[in-house]
Scaffold this motif. Structure first.
Motif, mmCIF file in Angstrom:
data_model
loop_
_atom_site.group_PDB
_atom_site.id
_atom_site.type_symbol
_atom_site.label_atom_id
_atom_site.label_comp_id
_atom_site.label_asym_id
_atom_site.label_seq_id
_atom_site.Cartn_x
_atom_site.Cartn_y
_atom_site.Cartn_z
ATOM 1 N N GLY A 77 -50.512 -15.034 -35.472
ATOM 2 C CA GLY A 77 -50.356 -14.244 -34.275
ATOM 3 C C GLY A 77 -49.374 -14.212 -32.849
ATOM 4 O O GLY A 77 -48.695 -13.663 -32.256
ATOM 5 N N SER A 103 -50.313 -7.656 -34.412
ATOM 6 C CA SER A 103 -49.668 -8.638 -35.228
ATOM 7 C C SER A 103 -48.960 -7.745 -36.996
ATOM 8 O O SER A 103 -50.349 -7.706 -37.984
ATOM 9 C CB SER A 103 -49.233 -10.402 -35.724
ATOM 10 N N ILE A 118 -51.494 -9.839 -39.950
ATOM 11 C CA ILE A 118 -52.341 -10.323 -39.775
ATOM 12 C C ILE A 118 -53.022 -9.118 -41.002
ATOM 13 O O ILE A 118 -54.348 -9.900 -41.510
ATOM 14 C CB ILE A 118 -53.574 -9.837 -38.746
ATOM 15 N N PHE A 135 -51.434 -15.014 -28.425
ATOM 16 C CA PHE A 135 -51.437 -14.086 -29.297
ATOM 17 C C PHE A 135 -51.504 -12.095 -29.312
ATOM 18 O O PHE A 135 -51.758 -12.132 -28.110
ATOM 19 C CB PHE A 135 -53.605 -14.152 -29.881
ATOM 20 N N ASN A 136 -50.747 -12.350 -30.506
ATOM 21 C CA ASN A 136 -50.777 -10.579 -30.959
ATOM 22 C C ASN A 136 -52.069 -9.714 -32.019
ATOM 23 O O ASN A 136 -51.071 -9.819 -33.187
ATOM 24 C CB ASN A 136 -49.400 -10.289 -30.670
ATOM 25 N N PRO A 137 -52.780 -9.488 -31.211
ATOM 26 C CA PRO A 137 -54.210 -8.897 -32.114
ATOM 27 C C PRO A 137 -53.567 -8.000 -33.201
ATOM 28 O O PRO A 137 -53.510 -7.589 -33.995
ATOM 29 C CB PRO A 137 -54.682 -8.206 -31.285
ATOM 30 N N GLU A 149 -44.011 -13.760 -35.162
ATOM 31 C CA GLU A 149 -44.350 -12.678 -35.500
ATOM 32 C C GLU A 149 -42.754 -12.757 -37.052
ATOM 33 O O GLU A 149 -42.781 -13.326 -38.224
ATOM 34 C CB GLU A 149 -43.821 -11.471 -35.207
#
Length: 424
Positions: free
Chosen positions: A95, A128, A131, A124-126, A98
């Motif tokens: 997250g 992504s 994930i 944090f990139n939920p 990338e």
């Protein structure tokens, strides 16, 4: 030329944006009881139970047994299948990264020596794309860790199915990260060697000074004598108050012994991250109640004169030394190999149960969580259903993943591309 540069910049921006988000919709909260029936249940806390039912309500495991009531529940027939706790990936940058080679999509690192106030999860990139590719291997939660020098910031535990950062966060004691300096191979030239030693000594002194500054701030806070708030040391107060943990990234015996000597006066709760040589200094670590996160199971040996399988054996050496430990996988997309790292540790000394525990219950305990990492009444319903052994890359086939009782969409970019090119 200017037009070309502008066009290229816009193109890269669009590509970067498209890579930053997946289109799998987070699951809705559980609104009906679920009974998973006739499974081989790997409880972690109570051995392996054959032909057993597990009932889930409101995101929690409420009953385990045979022939549980199903009148009001959705029933999932798991005959011939295996039910495991969700896996917890420690020491990851999931997250935060990338595309590793694209600096705009890498938010794992911050400059500076003293940044204890920084929260890695703020980046944090939920959404992504990474994930969904990770959770298809059974990873339901990840510790999102900052990288950097010395005091790099704070990590957090997140769920891997959420709309926002707030949805993803799991409450734990504060987690501070300190990267211990490494002493490289010393130069033959005396002058260069002295410069290397001086630089290393300066790095150690910088760490000592930062911890002392934080401690003085803590004493001043207790005495209500703080005239000006310093965000760095204000953030570290929970650590000095015993309400947080210090994760020290160190591998060699020398580094670990230095870390123990410098931090012992403050009575921090220590977790050694790396810990390649931790078993060699187990007596000192056990004396202060430290734990270890070992992320090198699938790595080459640290030293040229060590056997090629040395990294595989370390988890069993930690077990024999009586050190509390869990396995981690220091990566972003590659963290999906966590269960196979545990399988490798099982092939070199750990039992199957111990290997599974090292990526579930033991990982939760190290983070200070007491209701995750096992299939037991009262625990969160973070579970996964597989038709084979999840620690074996040849037979592992995860068919369903539940986070807090919500069944997660296991679609991902790789599967979409696979289906796309089947039609070519």
């Amino acid at each position: 030329m200017r037009y070309f540069v502008q066009t290229l910049a816009i193109g890269l921006s669009l590509i970067s944006t498209s890579l930053l988000a997946h289109d799998m919709v987070p699951a809705a909260p559980q609104n009906q009881a679920i009974v998973i029936s006739n499974a081989t249940v790997h409880t972690v806390t109570n051995g392996v139970l054959a032909s057993t039912d597990v009932r889930i309500e409101a995101g929690n495991i409420v009953e385990i047994g045979s022939q549980l009531a199903t009148e009001d529940a959705q029933v999932i027939d798991a005959t011939g299948k295996h039910l495991y706790p969700g896996l917890i990936a420690l020491n990851t940058s999931i997250g935060l990264v990338e595309v590793e080679m694209m600096r705009p999509s890498n938010d794992s690192y911050e400059v500076g020596q003293s940044n204890p106030q920084l929260l890695a999860v703020s980046a944090f990139n939920p959404d992504s794309e990474i994930i969904p590719t990770v959770r298809v291997n059974g990873i339901t939660h990840a510790q999102v860790v900052p990288q950097g020098n010395a005091l790099a910031g704070q990590s957090s535990l997140v769920s891997l199915d959420s709309w926002t950062i707030e949805d993803a966060l799991v409450v734990t004691p504060k987690q501070f990260h300190l990267y211990w300096p490494t002493q490289g191979r010393l130069a033959i030239d005396d002058e260069k060697r002295q410069q290397q030693l001086k630089q290393y000594h300066q790095q150690l002194e910088s760490i000592k000074s930062a911890l002392q500054d934080g401690y003085r701030y803590y004493l001043a806070a207790n005495a209500n004598k703080i005239d000006k708030i310093d965000n760095r040391w204000q953030a570290m107060l929970p650590l000095y108050q015993g309400q947080g943990q210090l994760f020290i990234h160190a591998d060699s015996s020398e580094q670990i012994e230095q870390a123990i000597a410098i931090t012992t006066p403050y009575r921090f709760k220590l977790v050694i991250v790396g810990g390649y040589d931790a078993w060699r200094v187990a007596e000192q670590l056990n004396e202060i109640g430290a734990s270890v996160i070992y992320p090198h199971t699938l790595s080459l040996p640290m030293r040229k004169d060590e056997p090629i399988e040395m990294s595989f054996k370390v988890p069993n050496l930690l077990k024999q030394a009586g050190l509390p430990f869990a396995l981690g996988f220091s990566s972003d997309w590659n963290a999906r190999n966590l269960p196979f790292a545990a399988g490798q540790a099982a092939a070199y000394g750990l039992s199957q149960d111990e290997a599974l525990k090292s990526i579930t219950l033991d990982a939760a305990k190290i983070l200070g969580i007491d209701d995750m990492g096992a299939i037991a009444v009262g625990y969160k319903a973070n579970i996964l259903l597989s038709s084979g052994d999840i620690l074996d890359p040849l037979s592992s086939k995860i068919e369903a993943v539940f986070i807090d009782g919500r069944q997660i969409d296991l679609n991902n970019r790789q599967q979409q591309l696979y289906q796309k090119y089947l039609k070519r």
